[in-house]
Design a protein around this motif. Structure first.
Motif, PDB file in Angstrom:
ATOM      1  N   LEU A 160       0.834  -1.210   0.000  1.00  0.00           N
ATOM      2  CA  LEU A 160       0.000   0.000   0.000  1.00  0.00           C
ATOM      3  C   LEU A 160       0.864   1.255   0.000  1.00  0.00           C
ATOM      4  O   LEU A 160       0.503   2.262  -0.614  1.00  0.00           O
ATOM      5  N   LYS A 161       1.983   1.189   0.682  1.00  0.00           N
ATOM      6  CA  LYS A 161       2.901   2.324   0.698  1.00  0.00           C
ATOM      7  C   LYS A 161       3.456   2.567  -0.711  1.00  0.00           C
ATOM      8  O   LYS A 161       3.592   3.709  -1.149  1.00  0.00           O
ATOM      9  N   PHE A 162       3.752   1.478  -1.418  1.00  0.00           N
ATOM     10  CA  PHE A 162       4.233   1.598  -2.795  1.00  0.00           C
ATOM     11  C   PHE A 162       3.176   2.241  -3.683  1.00  0.00           C
ATOM     12  O   PHE A 162       3.490   2.998  -4.608  1.00  0.00           O
ATOM     13  N   LEU A 163       1.896   1.980  -3.386  1.00  0.00           N
ATOM     14  CA  LEU A 163       0.794   2.566  -4.145  1.00  0.00           C
ATOM     15  C   LEU A 163       0.502   3.999  -3.723  1.00  0.00           C
ATOM     16  O   LEU A 163      -0.461   4.605  -4.173  1.00  0.00           O
ATOM     17  N   ASP A 164       1.358   4.533  -2.836  1.00  0.00           N
ATOM     18  CA  ASP A 164       1.305   5.937  -2.424  1.00  0.00           C
ATOM     19  C   ASP A 164       0.144   6.262  -1.490  1.00  0.00           C
ATOM     20  O   ASP A 164      -0.308   7.396  -1.428  1.00  0.00           O
ATOM     21  N   PHE A 165      -0.345   5.259  -0.761  1.00  0.00           N
ATOM     22  CA  PHE A 165      -1.321   5.534   0.279  1.00  0.00           C
ATOM     23  C   PHE A 165      -0.619   6.178   1.469  1.00  0.00           C
ATOM     24  O   PHE A 165       0.529   5.851   1.769  1.00  0.00           O
ATOM     25  N   SER A 166      -1.324   7.062   2.147  1.00  0.00           N
ATOM     26  CA  SER A 166      -0.773   7.665   3.356  1.00  0.00           C
ATOM     27  C   SER A 166      -0.834   6.645   4.493  1.00  0.00           C
ATOM     28  O   SER A 166      -1.554   5.642   4.413  1.00  0.00           O
ATOM     29  N   LEU A 167      -0.081   6.912   5.578  1.00  0.00           N
ATOM     30  CA  LEU A 167      -0.094   5.982   6.712  1.00  0.00           C
ATOM     31  C   LEU A 167      -1.489   5.882   7.320  1.00  0.00           C
ATOM     32  O   LEU A 167      -1.923   4.805   7.736  1.00  0.00           O
ATOM     33  N   GLN A 168      -2.205   6.997   7.374  1.00  0.00           N
ATOM     34  CA  GLN A 168      -3.561   6.981   7.899  1.00  0.00           C
ATOM     35  C   GLN A 168      -4.461   6.109   7.025  1.00  0.00           C
ATOM     36  O   GLN A 168      -5.271   5.310   7.538  1.00  0.00           O
ATOM     37  N   GLN A 169      -4.318   6.239   5.715  1.00  0.00           N
ATOM     38  CA  GLN A 169      -5.105   5.412   4.800  1.00  0.00           C
ATOM     39  C   GLN A 169      -4.760   3.943   4.949  1.00  0.00           C
ATOM     40  O   GLN A 169      -5.645   3.083   4.910  1.00  0.00           O
ATOM     41  N   ILE A 170      -3.487   3.649   5.152  1.00  0.00           N
ATOM     42  CA  ILE A 170      -3.058   2.257   5.311  1.00  0.00           C
ATOM     43  C   ILE A 170      -3.669   1.663   6.573  1.00  0.00           C
ATOM     44  O   ILE A 170      -4.143   0.520   6.568  1.00  0.00           O
ATOM     45  N   ARG A 171      -3.655   2.431   7.645  1.00  0.00           N
ATOM     46  CA  ARG A 171      -4.266   1.942   8.888  1.00  0.00           C
ATOM     47  C   ARG A 171      -5.725   1.584   8.668  1.00  0.00           C
ATOM     48  O   ARG A 171      -6.223   0.561   9.148  1.00  0.00           O
ATOM     49  N   GLU A 172      -6.427   2.455   7.938  1.00  0.00           N
ATOM     50  CA  GLU A 172      -7.851   2.223   7.680  1.00  0.00           C
ATOM     51  C   GLU A 172      -8.059   1.014   6.773  1.00  0.00           C
ATOM     52  O   GLU A 172      -8.985   0.220   6.979  1.00  0.00           O
ATOM     53  N   LEU A 173      -7.195   0.862   5.781  1.00  0.00           N
ATOM     54  CA  LEU A 173      -7.343  -0.245   4.841  1.00  0.00           C
ATOM     55  C   LEU A 173      -7.038  -1.588   5.489  1.00  0.00           C
ATOM     56  O   LEU A 173      -7.632  -2.613   5.138  1.00  0.00           O
ATOM     57  N   LEU A 174      -6.104  -1.599   6.413  1.00  0.00           N
ATOM     58  CA  LEU A 174      -5.771  -2.852   7.092  1.00  0.00           C
ATOM     59  C   LEU A 174      -6.970  -3.391   7.870  1.00  0.00           C
ATOM     60  O   LEU A 174      -7.102  -4.600   8.056  1.00  0.00           O
ATOM     61  N   ALA A 175      -7.820  -2.471   8.289  1.00  0.00           N
ATOM     62  CA  ALA A 175      -8.994  -2.886   9.060  1.00  0.00           C
ATOM     63  C   ALA A 175     -10.248  -2.983   8.189  1.00  0.00           C
ATOM     64  O   ALA A 175     -11.311  -3.342   8.675  1.00  0.00           O
ATOM     65  N   ALA A 176     -10.124  -2.666   6.904  1.00  0.00           N
ATOM     66  CA  ALA A 176     -11.297  -2.607   6.028  1.00  0.00           C
ATOM     67  C   ALA A 176     -11.662  -3.962   5.474  1.00  0.00           C
ATOM     68  O   ALA A 176     -10.837  -4.860   5.368  1.00  0.00           O
ATOM     69  N   ALA A 177     -12.921  -4.075   5.079  1.00  0.00           N
ATOM     70  CA  ALA A 177     -13.377  -5.282   4.387  1.00  0.00           C
ATOM     71  C   ALA A 177     -12.906  -5.218   2.945  1.00  0.00           C
ATOM     72  O   ALA A 177     -12.485  -4.185   2.451  1.00  0.00           O
ATOM     73  N   ASP A 178     -13.009  -6.358   2.241  1.00  0.00           N
ATOM     74  CA  ASP A 178     -12.531  -6.416   0.862  1.00  0.00           C
ATOM     75  C   ASP A 178     -13.221  -5.403  -0.024  1.00  0.00           C
ATOM     76  O   ASP A 178     -12.622  -4.801  -0.907  1.00  0.00           O
ATOM     77  N   GLY A 179     -14.531  -5.198   0.189  1.00  0.00           N
ATOM     78  CA  GLY A 179     -15.263  -4.241  -0.625  1.00  0.00           C
ATOM     79  C   GLY A 179     -14.711  -2.836  -0.459  1.00  0.00           C
ATOM     80  O   GLY A 179     -14.548  -2.103  -1.421  1.00  0.00           O
ATOM     81  N   ASP A 180     -14.413  -2.469   0.778  1.00  0.00           N
ATOM     82  CA  ASP A 180     -13.852  -1.149   1.043  1.00  0.00           C
ATOM     83  C   ASP A 180     -12.464  -1.020   0.410  1.00  0.00           C
ATOM     84  O   ASP A 180     -12.095   0.041  -0.089  1.00  0.00           O
TER      85      ASP A 180
END
Length: 260
Positions: free
Chosen positions: A58-78
């Motif tokens: 996700l970092k390689f895809l240029d997501f911010s750390l806050q976004q990564i935290r949210e994505l780690l907890a997100a469902a597949d749809g999110d």
């Protein structure tokens, strides 16, 4: 069967990230050690490697750390939705970078000429490149279709040459106005060159006669152009007033009393 535990040093070596980075991710609550001893030593398991790989991806895809935290907890749809949104952002960044590179190419071309324009003119040219799509839409809304089609047909190399010529012509106009009056032959020659260049862009040989014959609200178009198009001007307000007088004198000299 007991799971293998890795010290933070060994886990860092195994994953190719630094111990400092692992500690930072721990502080940011992105990946925590699976076990912490009473002495405070951190230990990781193989399953932690999966989480770390997700973070790095996700970092390689240029997501911010806050976004990564949210994505780690997100469902597949999110996650799918977020990836699509990130793709769109990356396309926007790519387009922006392409325009920056184009602006640099044009700027280099302009400054490689013998007579180098000042920063005000360069800013005008770069602004024109950055807002090219908006300018094209404006032309379509305010001018006959044949002009819009002609402008759309101009190639990238042709635009680069036009920007170079424009910069040098405007620079020459600025210098002429320091010495000569608007009605002087020196300034009038430059007015003619400006119209000739416009004729080349629009594909009209007698641009002055053709444009004047059009049933258009020229005063309104001029005001809209100043408001909507050019956030950066190549000329000072005083220079603009002198240029306006120069064009008026040019029109009168060719029997055109008004271009309203």
């Amino acid at each position: 069967m007991n799971e293998t535990l890795y010290t933070i040093g060994k886990f860092a070596k195994k994953t190719g990230v630094t111990v400092r980075t692992l500690r930072y991710y721990d502080q940011q609550e992105m990946i925590k050690p699976s076990f912490v001893s009473e002495s405070g030593r951190r230990y990781y398991k193989d399953e932690d490697l999966v989480v770390l790989q997700q973070i790095l991806s996700l970092k390689f895809l240029d997501f911010s750390l806050q976004q990564i935290r949210e994505l780690l907890a997100a469902a597949d749809g999110d996650l799918t939705s977020s990836l699509k949104m990130q793709k769109e952002l990356m396309i926007q960044k790519q387009n922006h970078l392409n325009r920056v590179i184009l602006s640099l190419d044009h700027a280099i071309g302009i400054f490689e000429t013998e007579k180098r324009p000042n920063l005000q003119i360069l800013s005008f040219v770069i602004d024109s490149i950055q807002n090219e799509e908006g300018h094209m839409d404006w032309v379509k809304q305010n001018f006959p279709e044949r002009y819009a089609k002609r402008v759309e047909s101009i190639t990238g190399d042709e635009w680069m040459e036009l920007h170079k010529k424009t910069a040098l012509l405007f620079q020459e106009m600025k210098e002429a106005l320091k010495t000569w009056k608007p009605e002087s032959p020196q300034v009038q020659r430059l007015v003619g060159e400006c119209l000739d260049m416009l004729a080349g862009i629009l594909g009209e040989q007698d641009i002055l006669t053709d444009m004047i014959s059009l049933d258009l609200d020229w005063e309104g178009i001029g005001e809209k152009a100043e408001q909507d198009l050019f956030s950066v001007s190549p000329f000072t307000r005083q220079e603009e007033k002198l240029i306006e007088k120069a064009f008026e004198h040019y029109y009168i000299g060719r029997g055109i009393q008004s271009h309203d």
